[in-house]
Design a protein around this motif. Structure first.
Motif, PDB file in Angstrom:
ATOM      1  N   ALA A  48      -4.873  14.522   1.360  1.00 42.87           N
ATOM      2  CA  ALA A  48      -5.733  14.825   0.239  1.00 42.87           C
ATOM      3  C   ALA A  48      -4.909  15.059  -1.008  1.00 42.87           C
ATOM      4  O   ALA A  48      -3.767  15.499  -0.952  1.00 42.87           O
ATOM      5  CB  ALA A  48      -6.584  16.063   0.547  1.00 42.87           C
ATOM      6  N   GLY A  49      -5.489  14.768  -2.145  1.00 42.36           N
ATOM      7  CA  GLY A  49      -4.820  14.972  -3.417  1.00 42.36           C
ATOM      8  C   GLY A  49      -4.059  13.752  -3.847  1.00 42.36           C
ATOM      9  O   GLY A  49      -3.646  12.942  -3.025  1.00 42.36           O
TER      10      GLY A  49
ATOM     11  N   LEU B 109       0.826  -1.210   0.000  1.00 46.32           N
ATOM     12  CA  LEU B 109       0.000   0.000   0.000  1.00 46.32           C
ATOM     13  C   LEU B 109       0.859   1.258   0.000  1.00 46.32           C
ATOM     14  O   LEU B 109       0.554   2.233  -0.693  1.00 46.32           O
ATOM     15  CB  LEU B 109      -0.949  -0.006   1.202  1.00 46.32           C
ATOM     16  CG  LEU B 109      -2.058  -1.053   1.136  1.00 46.32           C
ATOM     17  CD1 LEU B 109      -2.761  -1.160   2.479  1.00 46.32           C
ATOM     18  CD2 LEU B 109      -3.042  -0.738   0.021  1.00 46.32           C
ATOM     19  N   HIS B 110       1.939   1.238   0.764  1.00 48.87           N
ATOM     20  CA  HIS B 110       2.840   2.390   0.793  1.00 48.87           C
ATOM     21  C   HIS B 110       3.459   2.619  -0.585  1.00 48.87           C
ATOM     22  O   HIS B 110       3.534   3.755  -1.064  1.00 48.87           O
ATOM     23  CB  HIS B 110       3.936   2.185   1.839  1.00 48.87           C
ATOM     24  CG  HIS B 110       4.869   3.342   1.923  1.00 48.87           C
ATOM     25  ND1 HIS B 110       6.034   3.414   1.191  1.00 48.87           N
ATOM     26  CD2 HIS B 110       4.797   4.494   2.629  1.00 48.87           C
ATOM     27  CE1 HIS B 110       6.632   4.558   1.451  1.00 48.87           C
ATOM     28  NE2 HIS B 110       5.911   5.224   2.310  1.00 48.87           N
ATOM     29  N   GLU B 111       3.905   1.566  -1.230  1.00 48.43           N
ATOM     30  CA  GLU B 111       4.517   1.703  -2.554  1.00 48.43           C
ATOM     31  C   GLU B 111       3.494   2.159  -3.585  1.00 48.43           C
ATOM     32  O   GLU B 111       3.811   2.947  -4.471  1.00 48.43           O
ATOM     33  CB  GLU B 111       5.161   0.388  -2.984  1.00 48.43           C
ATOM     34  CG  GLU B 111       6.061   0.518  -4.191  1.00 48.43           C
ATOM     35  CD  GLU B 111       7.263   1.417  -3.976  1.00 48.43           C
ATOM     36  OE1 GLU B 111       7.726   2.040  -4.963  1.00 48.43           O
ATOM     37  OE2 GLU B 111       7.773   1.502  -2.846  1.00 48.43           O
ATOM     38  N   ALA B 112       2.254   1.678  -3.469  1.00 50.07           N
ATOM     39  CA  ALA B 112       1.206   2.122  -4.388  1.00 50.07           C
ATOM     40  C   ALA B 112       1.014   3.630  -4.284  1.00 50.07           C
ATOM     41  O   ALA B 112       0.910   4.335  -5.290  1.00 50.07           O
ATOM     42  CB  ALA B 112      -0.101   1.389  -4.091  1.00 50.07           C
TER      43      ALA B 112
ATOM     44  N   GLY C  32       2.285   6.870  -7.031  1.00 45.71           N
ATOM     45  CA  GLY C  32       1.141   7.495  -7.675  1.00 45.71           C
ATOM     46  C   GLY C  32       0.216   6.480  -8.327  1.00 45.71           C
ATOM     47  O   GLY C  32      -0.509   6.796  -9.254  1.00 45.71           O
ATOM     48  N   GLY C  33       0.264   5.252  -7.849  1.00 45.90           N
ATOM     49  CA  GLY C  33      -0.618   4.213  -8.373  1.00 45.90           C
ATOM     50  C   GLY C  33      -0.098   3.535  -9.620  1.00 45.90           C
ATOM     51  O   GLY C  33      -0.880   3.140 -10.482  1.00 45.90           O
TER      52      GLY C  33
ATOM     53  N   GLY D 201      -5.571   0.774  -6.717  1.00 48.41           N
ATOM     54  CA  GLY D 201      -6.918   1.326  -6.668  1.00 48.41           C
ATOM     55  C   GLY D 201      -7.297   1.887  -5.312  1.00 48.41           C
ATOM     56  O   GLY D 201      -8.329   2.542  -5.169  1.00 48.41           O
ATOM     57  N   THR D 202      -6.478   1.669  -4.311  1.00 49.36           N
ATOM     58  CA  THR D 202      -6.791   2.161  -2.967  1.00 49.36           C
ATOM     59  C   THR D 202      -6.304   3.575  -2.714  1.00 49.36           C
ATOM     60  O   THR D 202      -6.714   4.192  -1.738  1.00 49.36           O
ATOM     61  CB  THR D 202      -6.161   1.264  -1.888  1.00 49.36           C
ATOM     62  OG1 THR D 202      -4.730   1.366  -1.967  1.00 49.36           O
ATOM     63  CG2 THR D 202      -6.599  -0.181  -2.025  1.00 49.36           C
ATOM     64  N   ILE D 203      -5.464   4.116  -3.559  1.00 48.19           N
ATOM     65  CA  ILE D 203      -4.798   5.377  -3.202  1.00 48.19           C
ATOM     66  C   ILE D 203      -5.714   6.589  -3.185  1.00 48.19           C
ATOM     67  O   ILE D 203      -5.405   7.572  -2.544  1.00 48.19           O
ATOM     68  CB  ILE D 203      -3.556   5.661  -4.061  1.00 48.19           C
ATOM     69  CG1 ILE D 203      -3.934   5.879  -5.510  1.00 48.19           C
ATOM     70  CG2 ILE D 203      -2.540   4.563  -3.917  1.00 48.19           C
ATOM     71  CD1 ILE D 203      -2.779   6.377  -6.351  1.00 48.19           C
ATOM     72  N   ASP D 204      -6.836   6.539  -3.878  1.00 46.91           N
ATOM     73  CA  ASP D 204      -7.740   7.689  -3.892  1.00 46.91           C
ATOM     74  C   ASP D 204      -9.022   7.433  -3.116  1.00 46.91           C
ATOM     75  O   ASP D 204     -10.016   8.115  -3.324  1.00 46.91           O
ATOM     76  CB  ASP D 204      -8.087   8.074  -5.335  1.00 46.91           C
ATOM     77  CG  ASP D 204      -6.882   8.639  -6.069  1.00 46.91           C
ATOM     78  OD1 ASP D 204      -6.079   9.333  -5.432  1.00 46.91           O
ATOM     79  OD2 ASP D 204      -6.744   8.377  -7.277  1.00 46.91           O
ATOM     80  N   GLN D 205      -9.009   6.500  -2.213  1.00 45.87           N
ATOM     81  CA  GLN D 205     -10.202   6.172  -1.437  1.00 45.87           C
ATOM     82  C   GLN D 205     -10.493   7.277  -0.427  1.00 45.87           C
ATOM     83  O   GLN D 205      -9.649   7.597   0.408  1.00 45.87           O
ATOM     84  CB  GLN D 205     -10.021   4.836  -0.716  1.00 45.87           C
ATOM     85  CG  GLN D 205      -9.909   3.660  -1.653  1.00 45.87           C
ATOM     86  CD  GLN D 205     -11.155   3.463  -2.484  1.00 45.87           C
ATOM     87  OE1 GLN D 205     -12.256   3.537  -1.981  1.00 45.87           O
ATOM     88  NE2 GLN D 205     -10.967   3.236  -3.770  1.00 45.87           N
ATOM     89  N   PRO D 206     -11.689   7.864  -0.477  1.00 47.33           N
ATOM     90  CA  PRO D 206     -12.006   8.963   0.451  1.00 47.33           C
ATOM     91  C   PRO D 206     -11.941   8.560   1.917  1.00 47.33           C
ATOM     92  O   PRO D 206     -11.595   9.365   2.759  1.00 47.33           O
ATOM     93  CB  PRO D 206     -13.431   9.368   0.067  1.00 47.33           C
ATOM     94  CG  PRO D 206     -13.843   8.512  -1.054  1.00 47.33           C
ATOM     95  CD  PRO D 206     -12.750   7.561  -1.380  1.00 47.33           C
ATOM     96  N   GLY D 207     -12.251   7.336   2.248  1.00 45.30           N
ATOM     97  CA  GLY D 207     -12.210   6.899   3.642  1.00 45.30           C
ATOM     98  C   GLY D 207     -10.824   7.012   4.246  1.00 45.30           C
ATOM     99  O   GLY D 207     -10.667   7.287   5.433  1.00 45.30           O
TER     100      GLY D 207
END
Length: 112
Positions: free
Chosen positions: A103-104, A59-62, A66-67, A88-94
Motif C-alpha cells: 500500500a502507498g 512493471l518492477h521498474e515502474a 515511483g511511476g 499507470g499500473t503502480i497505484d492499481q488497487p487490485g
C-alpha cells in the motif's frame, strides 16, 4: 528472485570468467562470443516467454521509480505512451488487494 539471480551470476562468472559477452544470459554457444542467446533458449531454460520477462522488468521498474515515464522510456526504449501504460499500473488497487504491491505510493528517486 534476487537469490536466483545471484546464484545464476555466480554460476555465470565461474563458468565464463573472462567472457567478453555483455549479455545477462550465456550458453555454451554464446559464452565464448558476444552474441545473445536465442529467444528459444530463454523460453526453454526459464520456462517462460521473453516477453513475459520483459513485462515483469518493466512493471518492477515502474514501481521502483515511483511511476517515472521518462526513466522507463530511457531504460527500455519505449514511447511515452507505452511507458505511461506501465507507470499507470503502480497505484492499481487490485495489485494491493492480491499482495502484489504494498500500500502507498512508491518513493520517487531523488534527482541527480
Amino acid at each position: 528472485m534476487r537469490t536466483r539471480l545471484a546464484a545464476y551470476l555466480d554460476y555465470r562468472n565461474h563458468r565464463w570468467p573472462r567472457t567478453a559477452n555483455t549479455h545477462l544470459f550465456l550458453s555454451q554457444t554464446t559464452g565464448c562470443g558476444v552474441e545473445p542467446v536465442s529467444h528459444v533458449w530463454i523460453n526453454d531454460v526459464l520456462g517462460m516467454p521473453t516477453s513475459r520477462l520483459r513485462e515483469d522488468r518493466l512493471l518492477h521498474e515502474a514501481e521502483a521509480t515511483g511511476g517515472d515515464p521518462r526513466r522507463i522510456c530511457d531504460l527500455f526504449g519505449l514511447s511515452v505512451g507505452a511507458a505511461l501504460r506501465y507507470t499507470g499500473t503502480i497505484d492499481q488497487p487490485g495489485l494491493i488487494e492480491h499482495g502484489l504491491r504494498t500500500a502507498g505510493p512508491a518513493p520517487r528517486p531523488e534527482p541527480g
